[in-house]
Scaffold this active site. Structure first.
Site, mmCIF file in Angstrom:
data_model
loop_
_atom_site.group_PDB
_atom_site.id
_atom_site.type_symbol
_atom_site.label_atom_id
_atom_site.label_comp_id
_atom_site.label_asym_id
_atom_site.label_seq_id
_atom_site.Cartn_x
_atom_site.Cartn_y
_atom_site.Cartn_z
ATOM 1 N N PHE A 1 41.431 20.757 51.591
ATOM 2 C CA PHE A 1 40.434 21.470 52.616
ATOM 3 C C PHE A 1 40.866 23.121 52.502
ATOM 4 C CE2 PHE A 1 40.069 23.514 56.915
ATOM 5 C CZ PHE A 1 38.774 23.102 57.242
ATOM 6 N N LYS B 1 46.055 32.087 59.382
ATOM 7 C CA LYS B 1 46.530 31.514 60.423
ATOM 8 C C LYS B 1 47.665 32.379 61.054
ATOM 9 C CE LYS B 1 44.301 27.037 59.501
ATOM 10 N NZ LYS B 1 43.289 27.400 60.699
ATOM 11 N N ASP C 1 46.883 27.980 48.349
ATOM 12 C CA ASP C 1 46.515 28.031 49.660
ATOM 13 C C ASP C 1 47.439 27.891 50.640
ATOM 14 O OD1 ASP C 1 45.139 27.893 52.106
ATOM 15 O OD2 ASP C 1 43.437 26.772 51.378
#
Length: 401
Positions: A141, A255, A226
């Protein structure tokens, strides 16, 4: 109608149904706790998918934001501003890298990493134009743009959004032999999550990340990590790659970099890699804006203390010890994760992940399911042991009830 019902009805009537949130309407929040419009408090065991690593309403972050709001919030990159240089310098130092390319959202940062790798492949490695290949893992994802869903294996994220972007090869996550077989002369990068969050907090086999690092180094291929969900303290280290002593060629961050206050993301790499860009080839009006830099600078200062990494380590050991006791009793099939991050596979006899999340909500705990049967737990790193234990008690009550 109650205030909760009114808020949900308005959202259902006038917003696209691209999410299926739990039926709670949050009005205020502090630390690891949120309060809904009816005045009921809930323990947040999701933390905005790791965006709120430092808790809701963190005073240091709010003060940094408020101070910057009084000065200047946006210049665009048409002009310099006085927070940008410090932000780039300090983030590069934290990563042990040289250059920073700031963006806003995680998906933007991954898109930037893809563009960077391709440009590097053509300009530095010498791959023929239009032939660059990037290897990714199944169950990944990395975001929901058209390019990123092109190499997703999740039907919900991918189906109905073609035609898809070429240039990617998908291999099984954790399989070094498959990774080695996929590498060829046109491969410019391997893009991986050190821990796959959306897939259910999947931790790769020991030695996998180190093996990928060696393969990519030997074949002159970029290793892109990531760390949007796994980075910045969540796993007990600043970066999840550190658990195997691995330093990638490129970090993708987001984030928690914005502290749950503003969206901040970035690609961080060497001068050789990020130096491939010339003015006008890539950018963002809001990327690296003064407000974002001010908040992110405070995040970096907090991370430099090591306090949050240590809390994630100590409380994470306790979390996984307690969750491990649930395995084998018929309620939980498996538990995975690292630090204050866990994926809990619920036995179907106890309901779906969504049903367990709803029953937890009724007991005052907010968590979220993924892929039907898995419950994700990622509380803010500021959570107290007492609150964590209370939340785990509620989980036990839900599973045993």
């Amino acid at each position: 109608m109650t205030s909760t019902e009114r808020s949900i009805a308005a959202a259902e009537a006038h917003s696209a149904h691209n999410y299926h949130p739990l039926p709670v309407v949050v009005a205020t929040a502090e630390g690891a706790w949120v309060t809904d419009v009816a005045g009921r408090r809930y323990l947040d065991m999701l933390a905005g998918y790791s965006a709120l690593n430092f808790g809701h309403g963190n005073r240091r972050l709010l003060d940094a934001a408020k101070a910057q709001l009084e000065r200047v919030t946006l210049t665009s990159r048409a002009f310099h501003h006085d927070r940008f240089g410090d932000f780039c310098t300090q983030l590069a130092a934290l990563c042990g890298m040289e250059l920073v390319l700031p963006m806003n959202t995680g998906a933007e940062a991954v898109e930037t990493a893809v563009k960077t790798a391709r440009k590097w492949g053509y300009q530095v490695k010498g791959v023929p134009d239009g032939r660059a290949k990037i290897i990714v893992a199944d169950h990944n994802f990395h975001g929901r743009t058209t390019t990123l869903v092109s190499f997703s294996t999740d039907p919900e994220a991918r189906a109905g959004f073609g035609p898809y972007t070429p240039g990617f090869e998908i291999v099984p996550y954790g399989d070094l032999a498959a990774m080695e077989a996929a590498l060829d002369d046109h491969t410019v990068a391997v893009l991986l999550e050190p821990i796959q969050g959306e897939a259910g907090v999947l931790v790769p086999p020991p030695g996998y990340l180190a093996g990928v690092r060696e393969l990519t180094r030997s074949r002159n291929v970029l290793f892109i990590a990531d760390e949007i969900q796994s980075g910045l303290g969540r796993t007990g280290r600043t970066f999840a790659c550190e658990h195997e002593g691995v330093v990638p060629d490129m970090y993708v961050l987001g984030k928690a970099l914005g502290g749950g206050v503003v969206p901040v993301s970035a690609v961080v790499s060497s001068r050789e890699v990020l130096g491939v860009f010339a003015p006008g080839e890539h950018g963002s009006t809001f990327g690296g804006n003064p407000l974002a830099c001010a908040v992110a600078l405070e995040v970096l200062a907090m991370l430099r203390t090591g306090e949050f990494q240590q809390r994630a380590t100590e409380l994470g050991e306790h979390l996984h010890s307690e969750l491990g006791l649930l395995v084998g009793g018929g309620a939980v099939d498996a538990v995975r994760g690292r630090g204050l991050w866990a994926g809990v596979d619920i036995n179907p006899s106890r309901g779906t992940g969504r049903e367990v999340s709803e029953r937890l909500m009724a007991r005052g705990v907010l968590a979220k399911d993924t892929h039907g049967a898995t419950l994700r737990l990622a509380p803010p790193l500021v959570i107290s042991k007492e609150d964590l234990d209370w939340g785990l008690d509620q989980l036990r009550g839900v599973l045993e009830g």
